[in-house]
Design an enzyme around this catalytic site. Structure first.
Site, PDB file in Angstrom:
ATOM      1  N   HIS A 182       0.849  -1.205   0.000  1.00 45.63           N
ATOM      2  CA  HIS A 182       0.000   0.000   0.000  1.00 45.63           C
ATOM      3  C   HIS A 182       0.882   1.252   0.000  1.00 45.63           C
ATOM      4  O   HIS A 182       0.685   2.162  -0.807  1.00 45.63           O
ATOM      5  CB  HIS A 182      -0.898  -0.013   1.236  1.00 45.63           C
ATOM      6  N   GLN A 207      -7.852  14.939   2.346  1.00 49.88           N
ATOM      7  CA  GLN A 207      -6.547  14.461   2.804  1.00 49.88           C
ATOM      8  C   GLN A 207      -5.407  15.119   2.026  1.00 49.88           C
ATOM      9  O   GLN A 207      -4.408  15.550   2.603  1.00 49.88           O
ATOM     10  CB  GLN A 207      -6.494  12.935   2.635  1.00 49.88           C
TER      11      GLN A 207
END
Ligand code: MN
Length: 436
Positions: free
Chosen positions: A145, A252
């Site tokens: 990830h 974000q």
């Protein structure tokens, strides 16, 4: 570290018939803890243990005081609406209670007539978050990830230099953690200005995502100033659940520098209702290994036991249903699957690193593992990764780049291997509502 014992005997059967059905996920070898009450009731939540398609009411069983010693003390801690008191007792108590529960639920147990009236059907109950969560920390332990996200921002240098040395994490917020079934409005906030130096845009999030994670419930804590050594770390972990760390990617991107995620993460996080103990997961331990050319962890983050058996074989999957698919009676679409064994850091390392500076952990604290993407195709555990080359087309024809209103994300996790009953971590479902 939990060793195998009589509660792991794969041949054990329960007098609760549904627990013996192959693949039911809640056999007598599992025995996960949670809180429940009858659906729609206004009564307090009680502590229960899942067995087959039933819940055994431990709060009611405690009133009958059937056991002695540590198991009795552990059961007495179940006269509560959350698991914190049981969690705070420690490994020896949890293990003693598990052993008595295993014996009492076995076929032929003399306690069957005592326990039978204390069963409630699992489909007749509702849950709440199983513990009062004082503090919540989210980590970033999938190198797959971290690398694929890093590539989107820094194609030539996807992994930052600290990644292979420090289990990266941030302090999250516990107040908005809900249990499976949680529905929440799409978050609203600031996003990056259309032109550099311009005024930020403001409105509903346009890039809402999920993150497939596991949650780690801390059991016994540590006094402030006293670190937890890696050799002792796992004895401070009560168990694991499934976690969806919903993420507003556009919020974000604008807010995360320099201090990390803030409002892009704390509007909602969803966990599964049942906490599967580390002891129940013992048959699914695996060696925890680093690739040969990678740096080995610093000594405080390494132990022979962690190397030998610090990883867990937990198979996980993400499913999606939409307003349209539900209206048409379609099954949820599977978006990805991955395995916890592919994580770069172990849960023991997370506990030890979190406390190495003297930070105090308390019973009921929750760690998120971070998005658990795997190395392969179809193992991307967030839409940010899954749709980086363009939208995905769902089996019923709709497309998704990010989540739409009324989308339901369903996370599942289970442990299976030949010759052993499947141990389910259950399900973690949540639904996006329109912004308010
Ligand atoms: Mn996360």
């Amino acid at each position: 570290m939990s060793q195998l014992n009589e509660t792991h005997d794969p041949s054990l059967l329960s007098w609760v018939e549904s627990a013996n059905r192959p693949g039911n996920g809640f056999p007598i070898q599992n025995l996960p803890f949670g809180v429940f009450r009858e659906k729609g009731a206004s009564a307090a939540f009680r502590i229960g243990v899942a067995i087959g398609d039933q819940v055994l009411d431990l709060t009611a069983l405690a009133a009958q005081n059937p056991w002695n010693g540590l198991a009795a003390e552990a059961l007495a801690a179940c006269t509560a609406d959350r698991l914190n008191r049981l969690m705070a007792l420690g490994q020896a108590h949890w293990s003693a209670l598990r052993l008595e529960l295993s014996r009492a639920l076995r076929a032929g147990s003399p306690l069957q007539t005592t326990l039978e009236p204390l069963l409630v059907g699992r489909d007749a109950v509702e849950h709440d978050v199983p513990a009062h969560i004082g503090d919540y920390t989210d980590f970033y332990i999938s190198v797959h990830h971290a690398t694929s996200i890093g590539k989107q921002f820094r194609p030539d240098n996807p992994l930052l230099p600290n990644y292979k040395w420090v289990p990266i994490g941030y302090h999250g917020r516990a107040s908005t953690i809900g249990v499976s079934g949680q529905a929440f409005p799409r978050p609203v906030g600031q996003t990056r200005p259309a032109t550099e130096g311009g005024t930020p845009q403001f409105g509903p999030c346009q890039r809402l995502d999920y993150e497939l994670e596991l949650g780690v419930f801390i059991g016994k804590g540590n006094p402030q100033g006293q670190r937890i050594n890696i050799e002792d770390a796992e004895s401070h972990i009560f168990g694991l659940c499934i976690l969806n760390d919903w993420s507003a990617r556009d919020l974000q991107a604008w807010e995360y520098q320099p201090l990390g995620p803030f409002l892009s993460k704390n509007f909602a996080s969803t966990i599964s209702p049942w906490v599967v103990t580390l002891e129940a997961l013992a048959p699914f331990r695996e060696a925890f290994q680093r690739p040969e050319n990678d740096p080995q962890p610093l000594p405080y983050l390494s132990s022979p036991a962690n190397k030998a058996a610090g990883a867990f074989n937990v198979q996980m999957e993400v499913l999606l249903s939409t307003q349209a698919s539900r209206a048409n009676g379609e099954e949820p679409a599977r978006l990805s699957s991955s395995n916890f064994r592919d994580a770069y850091w172990s849960i023991a390392q997370l506990v030890t690193h979190h406390t190495v500076n003297g930070c105090m952990l308390q019973a009921g604290d929750l760690f998120g593992t971070g998005t658990l993407s795997g190395p392969g195709e179809g193992e991307q555990a967030s839409l940010l990764e899954l749709t980086s080359n363009g939208p995905i087309t769902l089996p019923w024809g709709e497309q998704r780049r990010f989540l739409e209103d009324h989308d339901e994300v369903i996370l599942r996790a289970q442990c299976s291997k030949p010759g052993y009953p499947t141990i389910s971590l259950g399900e973690c479902a949540g639904t996006v509502l329109p912004a308010v």
